[in-house]
Design a protein around this motif. Structure first.
Motif, mmCIF file in Angstrom:
data_model
loop_
_atom_site.group_PDB
_atom_site.id
_atom_site.type_symbol
_atom_site.label_atom_id
_atom_site.label_comp_id
_atom_site.label_asym_id
_atom_site.label_seq_id
_atom_site.Cartn_x
_atom_site.Cartn_y
_atom_site.Cartn_z
ATOM 1 N N SER A 151 -16.633 0.808 -4.644
ATOM 2 C CA SER A 151 -15.694 -0.061 -5.370
ATOM 3 C C SER A 151 -14.559 -0.529 -4.457
ATOM 4 O O SER A 151 -14.096 -1.661 -4.540
ATOM 5 C CB SER A 151 -15.106 0.666 -6.577
ATOM 6 O OG SER A 151 -16.134 1.077 -7.422
ATOM 7 N N GLN A 152 -14.113 0.386 -3.582
ATOM 8 C CA GLN A 152 -13.033 0.032 -2.654
ATOM 9 C C GLN A 152 -13.497 -1.067 -1.693
ATOM 10 O O GLN A 152 -12.766 -2.015 -1.404
ATOM 11 C CB GLN A 152 -12.602 1.275 -1.865
ATOM 12 C CG GLN A 152 -11.382 1.063 -0.970
ATOM 13 C CD GLN A 152 -10.121 0.690 -1.749
ATOM 14 O OE1 GLN A 152 -9.797 1.342 -2.740
ATOM 15 N NE2 GLN A 152 -9.446 -0.366 -1.346
ATOM 16 N N ASN A 178 -15.530 -7.243 -9.855
ATOM 17 C CA ASN A 178 -16.184 -6.024 -9.359
ATOM 18 C C ASN A 178 -17.410 -5.712 -10.213
ATOM 19 O O ASN A 178 -17.342 -5.757 -11.405
ATOM 20 C CB ASN A 178 -15.180 -4.865 -9.449
ATOM 21 C CG ASN A 178 -15.591 -3.744 -8.560
ATOM 22 O OD1 ASN A 178 -16.758 -3.598 -8.208
ATOM 23 N ND2 ASN A 178 -14.616 -2.944 -8.175
ATOM 24 N N LYS A 211 -13.586 -4.260 -3.596
ATOM 25 C CA LYS A 211 -12.215 -4.735 -3.831
ATOM 26 C C LYS A 211 -11.644 -5.372 -2.563
ATOM 27 O O LYS A 211 -11.026 -6.433 -2.608
ATOM 28 C CB LYS A 211 -11.329 -3.571 -4.288
ATOM 29 C CG LYS A 211 -9.932 -4.003 -4.665
ATOM 30 C CD LYS A 211 -9.061 -2.837 -5.036
ATOM 31 C CE LYS A 211 -7.627 -3.286 -5.270
ATOM 32 N NZ LYS A 211 -7.021 -3.910 -4.089
ATOM 33 N N ASP A 212 -11.870 -4.706 -1.424
ATOM 34 C CA ASP A 212 -11.378 -5.248 -0.145
ATOM 35 C C ASP A 212 -11.988 -6.610 0.130
ATOM 36 O O ASP A 212 -11.321 -7.525 0.610
ATOM 37 C CB ASP A 212 -11.724 -4.287 1.010
ATOM 38 C CG ASP A 212 -10.904 -3.010 0.942
ATOM 39 O OD1 ASP A 212 -9.910 -2.996 0.192
ATOM 40 O OD2 ASP A 212 -11.260 -2.037 1.629
ATOM 41 N N ASN A 229 0.834 -1.212 0.000
ATOM 42 C CA ASN A 229 0.000 0.000 0.000
ATOM 43 C C ASN A 229 0.867 1.261 0.000
ATOM 44 O O ASN A 229 0.548 2.241 -0.672
ATOM 45 C CB ASN A 229 -0.933 0.010 1.222
ATOM 46 C CG ASN A 229 -2.036 -1.019 1.074
ATOM 47 O OD1 ASN A 229 -2.378 -1.423 -0.032
ATOM 48 N ND2 ASN A 229 -2.584 -1.460 2.190
ATOM 49 N N GLN A 244 -8.385 6.831 -8.045
ATOM 50 C CA GLN A 244 -8.772 6.117 -6.827
ATOM 51 C C GLN A 244 -10.194 5.595 -6.954
ATOM 52 O O GLN A 244 -11.055 6.231 -7.552
ATOM 53 C CB GLN A 244 -8.688 7.059 -5.638
ATOM 54 C CG GLN A 244 -7.268 7.186 -5.113
ATOM 55 C CD GLN A 244 -7.235 7.806 -3.737
ATOM 56 O OE1 GLN A 244 -7.994 8.702 -3.474
ATOM 57 N NE2 GLN A 244 -6.357 7.326 -2.896
ATOM 58 N N LEU A 245 -10.405 4.425 -6.365
ATOM 59 C CA LEU A 245 -11.732 3.836 -6.415
ATOM 60 C C LEU A 245 -12.672 4.617 -5.511
ATOM 61 O O LEU A 245 -12.248 5.186 -4.514
ATOM 62 C CB LEU A 245 -11.656 2.382 -5.931
ATOM 63 C CG LEU A 245 -10.818 1.430 -6.779
ATOM 64 C CD1 LEU A 245 -10.696 0.087 -6.063
ATOM 65 C CD2 LEU A 245 -11.441 1.233 -8.148
ATOM 66 N N ASN A 246 -13.949 4.627 -5.889
ATOM 67 C CA ASN A 246 -14.901 5.246 -4.977
ATOM 68 C C ASN A 246 -15.148 4.300 -3.799
ATOM 69 O O ASN A 246 -14.681 3.161 -3.792
ATOM 70 C CB ASN A 246 -16.200 5.632 -5.688
ATOM 71 C CG ASN A 246 -16.920 4.432 -6.250
ATOM 72 O OD1 ASN A 246 -16.828 3.337 -5.699
ATOM 73 N ND2 ASN A 246 -17.625 4.614 -7.347
ATOM 74 N N ALA A 247 -15.890 4.801 -2.800
ATOM 75 C CA ALA A 247 -16.038 4.035 -1.551
ATOM 76 C C ALA A 247 -16.623 2.638 -1.799
ATOM 77 O O ALA A 247 -16.154 1.650 -1.246
ATOM 78 C CB ALA A 247 -16.917 4.824 -0.595
ATOM 79 N N ASP A 300 -10.371 -9.174 -2.153
ATOM 80 C CA ASP A 300 -9.029 -9.494 -1.652
ATOM 81 C C ASP A 300 -9.112 -10.451 -0.472
ATOM 82 O O ASP A 300 -8.342 -11.407 -0.356
ATOM 83 C CB ASP A 300 -8.289 -8.221 -1.221
ATOM 84 C CG ASP A 300 -7.903 -7.363 -2.411
ATOM 85 O OD1 ASP A 300 -8.002 -7.869 -3.540
ATOM 86 O OD2 ASP A 300 -7.525 -6.190 -2.219
#
Lengths: 47, 193
Positions: free
Chosen positions: B119-120, B193, B123-124, B83, B114-117, B127
Motif C-alpha cells: 500500500s505504501q 489505492n 501511495k508513493d 513526514n 501504518q500502511l503495509n509495504a 503521490d
C-alpha cells in the motif's frame, strides 16, 4: 463565496524559527563530514 | 530588478562547499516552512524542533550528494517536514486504555495505522503521479494549488501573497482541479489505492 473563506484561521499564523536554531543548523552543517569509501557512505561529526 | 539567487543555484553552491548558501536557503524559507509546521502542530517549541530536524535531514542528504530534484527545493523540504509532522503525531498518539477481561482481543481495538509495504508503494506512486499532473498546470493555477494544499494557506492569504482578489484565487484553484481531472480522464489515469 468570499465570506466563506475570509474568517480568521489560527492555523495560518505566521511564525519564524529563532536565530539560535539556525545557528545550530549552520554549526551542524559545518561539523558534518560525509566520506564515501568503496560504495559505503560514512557520516562524521567533527569538532 | 529581482536579484534573488535561485534555490537550485544555492543548493548547487552548498553542495560545492559554500556554507553561506545554506544560510540563505534556511533564512529564505524560514517563515514559510515554520508557519506550515505551526499550522499543523500549534506549538512553537515543537515547530522549531521539527524545523530543525527537517533541515538536518536536508543537510545530510545534500552532503551525501543524494539530492536530485533540481528546481524543486521547497516542495522537497516541505515533504520532509510533513513526514516529520506525521511522525510527531504518531509518536504522541495516546492509546486508549483497556481493561482485558480475558475473552477480548486488544488488537481488535488497536490497529497499526501504518500502511503495509504494498500500500505504501502504491501511495508513493500516486503521490508521484499527482506531482507530475500538478507540474503540467499553468503557473498561476499551480501556485494557488500549492499554497492551498501543501502550505495550508487560506484563500485570503493566497490572494494577498499573489496580489489578486480572493475570487480570482478561488477561480484559479477551481480551474486547477478541473484541469487535473481532465488530464486524469483523458489519459485514463487511476489515482486510487
Amino acid at each position: 463565496m468570499e465570506h466563506s473563506y475570509t474568517q480568521y484561521q489560527n492555523g495560518c499564523k505566521l511564525v519564524s524559527t529563532r536565530q539560535h536554531r539556525i545557528k545550530f543548523l549552520m554549526d551542524y552543517s559545518k561539523s558534518l563530514n560525509v566520506v564515501t569509501h568503496k560504495g559505503m557512505t560514512f557520516e562524521n561529526n567533527l569538532n | 530588478m529581482d536579484l534573488q539567487i535561485d534555490d537550485s543555484v544555492l543548493v548547487s553552491d552548498y553542495m560545492s562547499g559554500d556554507e553561506r548558501a545554506l544560510e540563505i536557503l534556511i533564512n529564505r524559507h524560514n517563515q514559510r516552512l515554520s508557519s506550515f509546521i505551526y499550522s499543523k502542530v500549534q506549538d512553537r517549541e515543537v515547530t522549531e524542533d521539527i524545523f530543525q530536524d527537517t533541515f538536518m535531514k536536508v543537510i545530510r542528504t545534500l552532503k551525501r550528494g543524494s539530492y536530485n530534484e533540481e528546481g524543486k527545493f521547497l516542495p522537497w523540504v516541505m515533504r520532509i517536514a510533513y513526514n516529520l509532522i506525521m511522525d510527531h503525531f504518531r509518536r504522541n498518539k495516546r492509546l486508549p486504555k483497556f481493561q482485558s477481561n480475558g475473552d477480548f482481543n486488544i488488537f481488535s481495538v488497536i490497529g497499526d495505522e501504518q500502511l503495509n509495504a504494498e500500500s505504501q508503494l502504491i501511495k508513493d506512486q500516486i503521490d508521484c503521479d499527482l506531482e507530475q499532473l500538478i507540474e503540467e498546470l499553468p503557473e498561476d493555477q499551480k501556485k494557488v494549488l500549492f499554497m492551498r494544499i501543501y502550505q495550508d494557506m487560506s484563500f485570503k492569504e493566497i490572494a494577498e501573497n499573489t496580489g489578486v482578489s480572493i475570487n480570482t484565487a478561488l477561480g484559479r484553484m477551481r480551474y486547477a482541479l478541473i484541469n487535473i481531472r481532465k488530464v486524469i480522464e483523458r489519459n485514463d489515469i487511476v489515482l486510487t489505492n
